[in-house]
Scaffold this motif. Structure first.
Motif, PDB file in Angstrom:
ATOM      1  N   PRO A   1     -13.271  54.181  18.738  1.00  0.00           N
ATOM      2  CA  PRO A   1     -13.215  53.698  20.115  1.00  0.00           C
ATOM      3  C   PRO A   1     -14.396  54.302  20.893  1.00  0.00           C
ATOM      4  CG  PRO A   1     -11.074  54.537  19.415  1.00  0.00           C
ATOM      5  CD  PRO A   1     -12.038  54.883  18.338  1.00  0.00           C
ATOM      6  N   ARG A   2     -15.012  53.472  21.740  1.00  0.00           N
ATOM      7  CA  ARG A   2     -16.213  53.929  22.444  1.00  0.00           C
ATOM      8  C   ARG A   2     -15.990  55.221  23.219  1.00  0.00           C
ATOM      9  NH1 ARG A   2     -17.654  48.662  23.195  1.00  0.00           N
ATOM     10  NH2 ARG A   2     -15.994  48.616  24.719  1.00  0.00           N
ATOM     11  N   SER A   3     -14.790  55.329  23.793  1.00  0.00           N
ATOM     12  CA  SER A   3     -14.525  56.509  24.619  1.00  0.00           C
ATOM     13  C   SER A   3     -14.485  57.788  23.783  1.00  0.00           C
ATOM     14  CB  SER A   3     -13.199  56.323  25.347  1.00  0.00           C
ATOM     15  OG  SER A   3     -12.184  56.119  24.376  1.00  0.00           O
ATOM     16  N   LYS A   4     -14.338  57.654  22.449  1.00  0.00           N
ATOM     17  CA  LYS A   4     -14.253  58.835  21.581  1.00  0.00           C
ATOM     18  C   LYS A   4     -15.597  59.182  20.930  1.00  0.00           C
ATOM     19  CE  LYS A   4      -9.742  59.750  21.736  1.00  0.00           C
ATOM     20  NZ  LYS A   4      -8.963  58.579  21.944  1.00  0.00           N
ATOM     21  N   LEU A   5     -16.616  58.362  21.217  1.00  0.00           N
ATOM     22  CA  LEU A   5     -17.912  58.548  20.541  1.00  0.00           C
ATOM     23  C   LEU A   5     -18.421  59.985  20.591  1.00  0.00           C
ATOM     24  CD1 LEU A   5     -20.159  55.446  21.467  1.00  0.00           C
ATOM     25  CD2 LEU A   5     -19.569  56.263  19.181  1.00  0.00           C
ATOM     26  N   ALA A   6     -18.456  60.538  21.816  1.00  0.00           N
ATOM     27  CA  ALA A   6     -19.063  61.855  21.977  1.00  0.00           C
ATOM     28  C   ALA A   6     -18.316  62.909  21.166  1.00  0.00           C
ATOM     29  CB  ALA A   6     -19.099  62.226  23.458  1.00  0.00           C
ATOM     30  N   ASP A   7     -16.972  62.868  21.212  1.00  0.00           N
ATOM     31  CA  ASP A   7     -16.172  63.865  20.479  1.00  0.00           C
ATOM     32  C   ASP A   7     -16.396  63.739  18.980  1.00  0.00           C
ATOM     33  OD1 ASP A   7     -15.165  64.697  22.838  1.00  0.00           O
ATOM     34  OD2 ASP A   7     -13.306  63.508  22.708  1.00  0.00           O
ATOM     35  N   VAL A   8     -16.340  62.476  18.496  1.00  0.00           N
ATOM     36  CA  VAL A   8     -16.467  62.280  17.052  1.00  0.00           C
ATOM     37  C   VAL A   8     -17.842  62.735  16.569  1.00  0.00           C
ATOM     38  CG1 VAL A   8     -16.536  60.542  15.226  1.00  0.00           C
ATOM     39  CG2 VAL A   8     -14.781  60.414  16.979  1.00  0.00           C
ATOM     40  N   LEU A   9     -18.873  62.424  17.354  1.00  0.00           N
ATOM     41  CA  LEU A   9     -20.218  62.840  16.950  1.00  0.00           C
ATOM     42  C   LEU A   9     -20.301  64.354  16.824  1.00  0.00           C
ATOM     43  CD1 LEU A   9     -22.264  60.315  19.048  1.00  0.00           C
ATOM     44  CD2 LEU A   9     -22.443  60.610  16.578  1.00  0.00           C
ATOM     45  N   GLU A  10     -19.667  65.043  17.764  1.00  0.00           N
ATOM     46  CA  GLU A  10     -19.693  66.497  17.678  1.00  0.00           C
ATOM     47  C   GLU A  10     -19.018  66.976  16.405  1.00  0.00           C
ATOM     48  OE1 GLU A  10     -18.387  68.308  21.414  1.00  0.00           O
ATOM     49  OE2 GLU A  10     -20.288  67.574  22.260  1.00  0.00           O
TER      50      GLU A  10
ATOM     51  N   ALA B   1     -23.899  59.165  24.720  1.00  0.00           N
ATOM     52  CA  ALA B   1     -22.662  58.479  24.361  1.00  0.00           C
ATOM     53  C   ALA B   1     -21.875  58.097  25.612  1.00  0.00           C
ATOM     54  CB  ALA B   1     -21.823  59.374  23.446  1.00  0.00           C
ATOM     55  N   GLN B   2     -21.891  58.994  26.584  1.00  0.00           N
ATOM     56  CA  GLN B   2     -21.169  58.709  27.823  1.00  0.00           C
ATOM     57  C   GLN B   2     -21.788  57.523  28.564  1.00  0.00           C
ATOM     58  OE1 GLN B   2     -18.343  60.423  28.301  1.00  0.00           O
ATOM     59  NE2 GLN B   2     -17.919  58.866  29.861  1.00  0.00           N
ATOM     60  N   THR B   3     -23.111  57.450  28.532  1.00  0.00           N
ATOM     61  CA  THR B   3     -23.795  56.334  29.181  1.00  0.00           C
ATOM     62  C   THR B   3     -23.335  55.010  28.583  1.00  0.00           C
ATOM     63  OG1 THR B   3     -25.719  57.731  29.576  1.00  0.00           O
ATOM     64  CG2 THR B   3     -26.079  55.361  29.704  1.00  0.00           C
ATOM     65  N   VAL B   4     -23.282  54.971  27.258  1.00  0.00           N
ATOM     66  CA  VAL B   4     -22.867  53.751  26.560  1.00  0.00           C
ATOM     67  C   VAL B   4     -21.461  53.353  27.003  1.00  0.00           C
ATOM     68  CG1 VAL B   4     -22.262  52.830  24.297  1.00  0.00           C
ATOM     69  CG2 VAL B   4     -24.336  54.197  24.577  1.00  0.00           C
ATOM     70  N   SER B   5     -20.596  54.315  26.995  1.00  0.00           N
ATOM     71  CA  SER B   5     -19.219  54.077  27.371  1.00  0.00           C
ATOM     72  C   SER B   5     -19.117  53.598  28.832  1.00  0.00           C
ATOM     73  CB  SER B   5     -18.467  55.386  27.149  1.00  0.00           C
ATOM     74  OG  SER B   5     -17.119  55.216  27.263  1.00  0.00           O
TER      75      SER B   5
END
Ligand SMILES: Cc1cc2nc3c(=O)[nH]c(=O)nc-3n(C[C@H](O)[C@H](O)[C@H](O)COP(=O)(O)OP(=O)(O)OC[C@H]3O[C@@H](n4cnc5c(N)ncnc54)[C@H](O)[C@@H]3O)c2cc1C
Ligand code: SF4
Ligand code: SF4
Lengths: 390, 473
Positions: B339-348, B228-232
């Protein structure tokens, strides 16, 4: 209309469908009608309604089941691996058992396939009648049936060449070409002739499962005591014999199925044994028989075997959609078979090929009837080898 | 009514048997609408007009339908309406390469259009994963997106004009093939209206030129967070890939079982990234993506070596939802954007919600635009499972909204997201949406009971009866 009947379908297989619809464009009957009832997803849903919810088999339900070409294009398109072919075969078998399918009538017609001599005699008769224009065109008989052809001679003991029923009567020249190609590759050929009268593929498709099993057992007995490979030049027969192992579920049947190869598949594995000759100056498009592409899934081998022998190989642009032949389908559902064929012919037209190569007799007959120049891949290879020798 | 419809179309093209009425109770979602009314297969705009007029005379509602691949119940029948199946109107009417426009009937299959244009070097850009089967009409109605919409925009950006049959039976053309339309942009209102404003009978689509060069990268990671971080980071670096798609380990394995494309089976997440453009540009961009991935601990980096390999990788990604039944017979798919920056948190939090409800969750999503598709797996035959799925689903939707997300990325609202509309929109917003709808369809006869929540929709005016399926004959 009927009361509730149990289709005896494997609930796991039936439940494997998530109704995503990804199979729809690969279904010829959906493609030409746009109707959900004539799509794999629709057919599976109706199977569920009948089996799980006791819905009656109405005229519409029967139409849905009986218009399936059994091409199994949906099966190779399904990411959930729903075994559609087995589901529809079992559905038809259950309908036959309940006596509510026209398949019951077909049993009588298919009986003839078990008697090669009768079949050849009938063929000669049909051929003459056909040339006198006594047979209605919509019966889908090939324009020129052979009156009489010499039997395939035995040339050795390396491999069996499966000669079968209808094909042996109607297209023996294809067997002859296949046998010559095998000999050119140094394989002595034993034709199966009376050893195996019929593989039972059409019976299985029609839901006549008892007959199909009986014929399978007969075939296994006929070629037992031997482990020679059994080569098949009709994709439908090959697919059915490769399925004996699953259908009969015995060690003997499984061992038998292991010995079955499509003739193109076999040659693709022995390309180095074929003579190197100048390719025919022809552009050839390959029409993959469904039972080679979607069931045996060895259609790539046709390309490997054929490509050294023709100057240009072309791919059709329709993702291997069925041509509408479907064994007995073209006789039972001539209108639908015709619309499906129209789509195929349009794709053939776009390809600009001189000749269409098909490794299945039914497809060849069906397309030739619409004026398409058809040849079996073995006939093309045979011709290239003969031209080099001449 | 049946007689009128059959007179207007033909006997075979108006179906009313129990079998057909049951089949049309569904789309590709978990929602059931009950038995439909008669099912019509029109072949022309005039026939659609006839159907509308007959429906109005008999005070029946209508529901338009394409291929039935919708995932939010948009095409299911509520209150036994007439189903208008557009699949027989599937002709590409006119291709005007000079002006980059094609007129098509709504039943044309998305991929068929792109295929027919490929010889000419063009395509129709929106490429939903269902593109091999879904119709252009359904794409317009749902404003469908797809992996490559990251760079090219969703359906809305590729539709110039639409011929629509209104509930009155009148025909209007919204938008214009000459670009900017004069007056209000009603075309824009129609795109995404999910069949509630009328039935599209002809669509002018914009044609896009095929890119000269394409690079496809398959990257794998040991954690979803790294992917997710890579995408962002890629987007933050100013690179605009044509597509960026992420799949987690479970779904990657299901997909790999089907396609055998060489997806790594042991990575926690894989990222499929594609860049398109001029040869020099794509080389530079793909190199930069690789660098970003490396700085986020990429486990493996692979470039598709041939067109065949690229096609196989995409086939895998695009059949992902269908592959799920290998694991469980049913699934419930969500569609929200964060928002892309929140992807990792939301996935968790999504995985955590799944675990709490004792459900298996998988994620496969259009990462580039933050469009998540959490999938909850269940077996509908086990009592209570679907209830748990709905409870977990509600929590997932709220988790997405809480970080500033929206309800739907591309699948639309249908009946699925209706209950959440009031959480996203104020009462005034919804009233205005309803007024817009009524100006097209004053009696709310076209696709009633969808999109707008009760109280803000006139669906209730006609007491939506629902006939359960299984009632045959
Ligand atoms: C495996 C899979 C993958 C998917 N991937 C994506 C994806 O990547 N992106 C995406 O956006 N969606 C995706 N979807 C959802 C779906 O495919 C799209 O929403 C698609 O646009 C629906 O098209 P359809 O022809 O199947 O329409 P249907 O499902 O038949 O109908 C959808 C809606 O459109 C309306 N409608 C249909 N035709 C008309 C018309 N002519 N006039 C007015 N209204 C009409 C219907 O009333 C309904 O509300 C996917 C679905 C599946 C099963
Ligand atoms: S058979 Fe397979 S591809 Fe077709 S709808 Fe069912 S799950 Fe999808
Ligand atoms: S076997 Fe062929 S005709 Fe039958 S449902 Fe599958 S794709 Fe359609």
């Amino acid at each position: 209309m009927t009361g509730p009947i149990d289709l005896l379908l494997d609930p796991e297989a039936l439940n494997g469908c998530v109704q995503c619809g990804l199979c729809l464009p690969h279904c010829p009957t959906y493609r030409v009608t746009g109707e959900e009832a004539l799509s794999p997803r629709g057919r599976i849903k109706l199977m569920r309604e009948v089996q799980d919810h006791g819905a009656p088999v109405t005229k519409d339900v029967l139409r849905s089941f009986e218009t399936c070409v059994q091409c199994r294009g949906c099966e190779s398109a399904c990411p959930s691996a729903v075994p559609f072919g087995h589901l529809i075969e079992q559905t038809r078998a259950s309908l036959v058992r309940e006596g509510i399918s026209r398949s019951a009538l077909m049993r009588i017609a298919l009986k003839a396939l078990e008697f090669p001599r009768l079949l050849r005699l009938g063929t000669a008769f049909l051929s003459i009648a056909n040339r006198m224009k006594l047979i209605p065109k919509q019966l889908g008989l090939p324009a020129r049936l052979p009156v009489r052809q010499p039997a395939i001679p035995s040339t050795g003991q390396d491999v069996f060449l499966f000669t079968g029923c209808v094909m042996d009567a109607w297209q023996r020249d294809v067997h002859a070409a296949g046998a010559r190609v095998l000999e050119a590759a140094g394989f002595g050929v034993t034709p199966t002739n009376e050893l195996v009268p019929c593989c039972g593929a059409l019976h299985a498709h029609a839901g006549l499962s008892d007959d199909a099993r009986r014929l399978a057992e007969k075939a296994i007995r006929g070629l037992s005591g031997d482990d020679r490979p059994i080569l098949v030049d009709s994709a439908g027969c090959g697919a059915s014999m490769k399925d004996f192992g699953r259908m009969l579920d015995t060690e003997e049947a499984k061992a038998f199925s292991e010995r079955v190869f499509d003739i193109g598949e076999w040659l693709a594995n022995h390309l180095d044994r074929l003579p190197e000759v100048a390719p025919l100056d022809l552009s050839v498009a390959i029409q993959d028989p469904c039972h080679l592409r979607h069931v045996q899934r060895v259609h790539e081998t046709t390309r490997a075997a054929l490509s050294p022998f023709v100057s240009t190989l072309i791919e059709l642009d329709d993702d291997g959609l069925c041509c509408g032949a479907g064994g007995a389908f073209m006789v039972l559902e001539p209108a639908m078979a015709g619309s499906i064929r129209d789509r195929k012919c349009a794709s053939i037209e776009r390809s600009g090929a001189d000749v269409i190569a098909s490794a299945n007799p039914g497809c060849s007959m069906h397309l030739a009837d619409a004026g398409v120049k058809m040849m079996h891949p073995m006939e093309l290879i045979d011709r290239a080898i003969a031209a080099a020798r001449a | 009514m049946l007689r009128d419809l059959r007179r207007a179309l033909s006997r075979e093209r108006v179906r009313y048997g129990a079998a057909d009425r049951t089949l049309f109770a569904h789309d590709a979602s978990v929602f059931e609408g009950g038995l439909s009314g008669p099912i019509c297969f029109p072949e022309s705009t005039a026939e659609v007009q006839d159907i509308m007029r007959i429906a109005m005379q008999h005070e029946r509602s209508v529901v338009p339908r394409g291929a039935g691949t919708g995932l939010t119940g948009g095409a299911i029948p509520l209150g036994a309406p007439i189903v208008v199946a557009m699949t027989k109107m599937d002709t590409i009417l006119e291709v005007d390469i000079a002006n980059g426009v094609a007129w098509v009937e709504p039943g044309v299959v998305n991929l068929d259009l792109t295929r027919s244009l490929s010889e000419l070097g063009f395509n129709f850009a929106p490429d939903p994963s269902s593109q091999q089967v879904c119709t252009i009409g359904g794409n317009v109605a749902n404003n469908a997106g797809g992996p490559h919409c990251l760079a090219y925009g969703v359906t809305d950006a590729h539709v110039l004009a639409i011929e629509v049959v209104l509930s009155s039976g009148d025909v209007v053309t919204l938008g214009s093939v000459r670009g900017e339309s004069l007056g209000l942009d009603l075309r824009g209102a129609f795109v995404g209206s999910e069949g509630t404003l009328g039935i599209a009978t002809k669509i002018a689509v914009r044609l896009s030129k095929n890119p000269p060069a394409v690079r496809t990268l398959l990257l794998s990671f040991s954690s979803m967070r790294d992917a997710a971080q890579t995408v962002s980071d890629v987007v933050a670096a100013g690179i605009v890939p044509a597509a960026m798609e992420v799949m987690d380990r479970e779904i990657t394995n299901a997909v790999e079982n089907y396609v055998g494309a060489g997806y790594p089976r042991d990575a926690a997440a894989v990222l499929l990234a594609e860049v398109e453009g001029l040869e020099g540009g794509v080389e530079i961009d793909s190199q930069r993506i690789v660098e970003v991935a490396q700085s986020n601990n990429a486990k493996s980096i692979h470039r598709a070596e041939s067109e065949a390999e690229r096609a196989l990788l995409w086939k895998g990604r695009k059949t992902a939802f269908g592959a799920i039944a290998q694991i469980k017979p049913d699934y419930y798919l969500h569609d929200s954007v964060v928002p892309r920056s929140k992807l990792a948190d939301v996935l968790e939090s999504i995985y955590e919600i799944g675990a709490r409800h004792d459900l298996m969750v998988m994620n496969v999503f259009h990462a580039g635009d933050g469009n998540l598709h959490p999938i909850l797996l269940y077996d509908g035959r086990i009592a209570g499972e679907l209830e748990r799925v709905h409870a977990a689903g509600a929590e997932i939707v709220r988790a997405c909204l809480a970080v500033g997300g929206v309800l739907s990325g591309e699948h639309g609202i249908g009946v699925e997201k209706q209950p959440y509309m009031e959480e996203q929109f104020s009462s005034d917003d919804l009233d205005h949406q309803e007024r817009l709808r009524r100006s097209f369809d004053p009696m709310c006869r076209v696709n009633p009971g969808k999109v707008l929540p009760e109280g803000h929709s006139c669906a209730d005016i006609q007491a939506l009866r629902s006939i359960p399926t299984g009632v045959w004959g």
